[in-house]
Design a protein around this motif. Structure first.
Motif, short mmCIF file in Angstrom:
data_model
loop_
_atom_site.label_atom_id
_atom_site.label_comp_id
_atom_site.label_asym_id
_atom_site.label_seq_id
_atom_site.Cartn_x
_atom_site.Cartn_y
_atom_site.Cartn_z
N PHE A 30 55.11 40.25 48.44
CA PHE A 30 55.02 38.75 47.60
C PHE A 30 54.88 38.66 46.47
O PHE A 30 54.45 38.90 45.24
CB PHE A 30 55.80 37.68 47.75
CG PHE A 30 56.48 36.21 47.02
CD1 PHE A 30 57.41 36.35 46.39
CD2 PHE A 30 55.01 35.61 46.45
CE1 PHE A 30 57.59 35.76 45.14
CE2 PHE A 30 55.91 34.60 45.81
CZ PHE A 30 56.74 34.24 44.98
N ILE A 31 53.10 38.16 46.80
CA ILE A 31 51.93 38.62 45.71
C ILE A 31 51.32 38.98 45.19
O ILE A 31 51.23 39.39 44.26
CB ILE A 31 50.88 37.82 47.04
CG1 ILE A 31 50.83 36.61 47.80
CG2 ILE A 31 49.77 38.23 46.49
CD1 ILE A 31 50.01 35.53 49.10
N ILE A 33 53.82 42.29 44.13
CA ILE A 33 54.53 42.16 43.47
C ILE A 33 54.43 41.51 42.02
O ILE A 33 53.91 41.62 41.08
CB ILE A 33 56.22 41.83 43.50
CG1 ILE A 33 56.14 42.91 44.85
CG2 ILE A 33 56.93 42.26 42.38
CD1 ILE A 33 58.02 42.77 45.34
N THR A 34 53.74 39.85 42.56
CA THR A 34 53.50 39.00 41.34
C THR A 34 52.47 39.63 40.53
O THR A 34 52.56 39.15 39.58
CB THR A 34 53.23 37.18 42.06
OG1 THR A 34 54.27 37.00 43.10
CG2 THR A 34 52.93 36.27 41.11
N LEU A 35 51.38 39.83 41.10
CA LEU A 35 49.87 39.76 41.27
C LEU A 35 50.33 41.43 39.93
O LEU A 35 49.70 41.54 38.41
CB LEU A 35 48.83 40.70 41.72
CG LEU A 35 48.11 39.24 43.20
CD1 LEU A 35 47.44 40.74 43.81
CD2 LEU A 35 47.54 38.23 41.58
N TYR A 36 51.07 42.29 39.75
CA TYR A 36 51.66 43.22 39.26
C TYR A 36 52.22 42.66 38.24
O TYR A 36 52.13 43.15 36.97
CB TYR A 36 52.48 44.32 39.90
CG TYR A 36 52.84 45.21 38.78
CD1 TYR A 36 51.73 46.40 39.02
CD2 TYR A 36 54.40 45.46 38.36
CE1 TYR A 36 52.47 47.35 38.26
CE2 TYR A 36 54.35 46.28 37.81
CZ TYR A 36 54.14 47.11 36.76
OH TYR A 36 54.10 48.87 36.65
N LEU A 37 53.35 42.35 37.94
CA LEU A 37 53.78 40.95 36.67
C LEU A 37 53.18 40.21 36.37
O LEU A 37 53.58 40.17 34.77
CB LEU A 37 54.67 41.07 37.71
CG LEU A 37 56.38 41.29 38.49
CD1 LEU A 37 57.33 40.81 38.91
CD2 LEU A 37 57.05 42.38 37.48
N MET A 38 51.94 39.82 36.46
CA MET A 38 50.91 39.47 35.55
C MET A 38 50.32 39.68 35.57
O MET A 38 49.51 38.69 34.65
CB MET A 38 51.04 37.82 36.73
CG MET A 38 52.09 36.91 37.23
SD MET A 38 51.59 35.00 37.67
CE MET A 38 49.79 34.49 36.96
N ARG A 39 49.82 41.26 35.86
CA ARG A 39 48.66 41.49 35.42
C ARG A 39 48.40 41.82 34.28
O ARG A 39 47.12 41.08 33.52
CB ARG A 39 49.30 43.20 35.48
CG ARG A 39 49.82 44.17 34.82
CD ARG A 39 49.74 45.60 35.60
NE ARG A 39 51.11 46.04 34.79
CZ ARG A 39 52.37 46.07 34.75
NH1 ARG A 39 52.71 45.04 35.27
NH2 ARG A 39 52.61 46.87 34.05
N LYS A 41 48.68 39.23 31.75
CA LYS A 41 48.85 37.60 31.14
C LYS A 41 47.04 37.54 32.02
O LYS A 41 46.01 36.86 31.93
CB LYS A 41 49.86 36.51 32.27
CG LYS A 41 49.66 35.02 31.72
CD LYS A 41 50.35 34.36 32.24
CE LYS A 41 49.93 33.09 32.41
NZ LYS A 41 51.39 32.00 33.08
N TYR A 151 43.80 43.04 43.21
CA TYR A 151 44.03 42.98 42.53
C TYR A 151 42.79 43.36 40.99
O TYR A 151 43.28 43.14 39.99
CB TYR A 151 42.68 41.19 42.68
CG TYR A 151 42.96 40.38 41.70
CD1 TYR A 151 44.45 39.71 40.58
CD2 TYR A 151 42.07 40.19 41.28
CE1 TYR A 151 44.20 38.18 40.00
CE2 TYR A 151 41.42 39.76 39.99
CZ TYR A 151 42.49 38.57 39.30
OH TYR A 151 42.39 37.60 38.67
#
Length: 242
Positions: A30-31, A33-39, A41, A151
């Motif tokens: 989950f983390i 995927i979240t980091l990838y989507l927020m990369r 930003k 990250y």
């Protein structure tokens, strides 16, 4: 001392449950995927990036430090409980990486941290229980050595070359040989390296790769193949991220 903070086996013959084993893996996915989507930003928001990096480092530092305070206060500092396992070394380097963004540290932990963390999560210590601090320390510290290098791949676009890979292989071999000599002298099991037996791999899946001198030889082949395979996976991933 509260039983929650005890590092000894509290429950006799306890074995980690399916839920306890796989919940951290689901959290990891989950983390990531979240980091990838927020990369994008995070790349464009230096303050948010800094807060997140520092948060990773501080949380990891707290759990790692508290673990050794508990361990050394209970058992003293001995040759058997030094932070010389590859995951502990990677943990310390990942914390430094969060503050310094040092590319050479990244080159090292993207191999040792990610591979060590994944193998530990897939084959955790069997007596871990969510009732005790040791479970959370084990999971959080191993999650951090996977997440922090990833990250830096997502946000800072750090990459490794084949030259970097062989440098890490060389450094890890030197470290392994030094710790192997240490293990032979004191009977410890740092980095699972032993030259004349597979004692250092006792109670781990590595104990099945051979005995005597063949254990060390097979360990070298396994190490080299794993490192090169991970390099190819990273290389493919970089092309996908572009």
């Amino acid at each position: 001392m509260s039983k929650f903070f005890s590092l000894s086996n509290i429950e006799v013959n306890y074995q980690i449950t399916f839920f306890e084993k796989f919940t951290p893996i689901f959290i990891l996915i989950f983390i990531i995927i979240t980091l990838y989507l927020m990369r994008n930003k995070l790349r464009n928001n230096k303050l948010l990036d800094k807060k997140l990096r520092y948060s990773f480092a501080i949380i990891s530092s707290i759990f790692l430090t508290l673990y050794y305070i508990l361990e050394w206060s209970s058992n003293g500092v001995t040759v058997y409980n030094l932070p010389l396992h590859i995951c502990f070394i990677s943990n310390i380097l990942c914390i430094i990486l969060c503050f310094t963004k040092n590319k050479n540290l990244f080159n090292f932990v993207v191999f040792t941290g990610v591979l060590g963390g994944i193998s530990s999560l897939l084959a955790p210590e069997l007596d871990l229980s969510f009732k005790y601090f040791r479970y959370y320390q084990f999971m959080i510290c191993h999650l951090s050595i996977i997440l922090i290098p990833i990250y830096f791949i997502f946000i800072y676009k750090y990459t490794v070359t084949i030259k970097d890979t062989f440098k890490v292989i060389f450094l890890t071999e030197i470290l392994g040989i030094c710790l192997g000599i240490f293990n032979e002298i004191y009977g410890s099991n740092y980095m699972f390296v032993s030259f004349t037996s597979n004692y250092a791999a006792k109670d781990s899946v590595l104990s099945y790769i051979g005995e005597g001198y063949f254990y060390f030889i097979n360990l070298q082949f396994l190490f080299l193949i794993t490192m090169l395979l991970w390099y190819l996976i990273l290389k493919f991933s970089y092309k996908y991220l572009k």
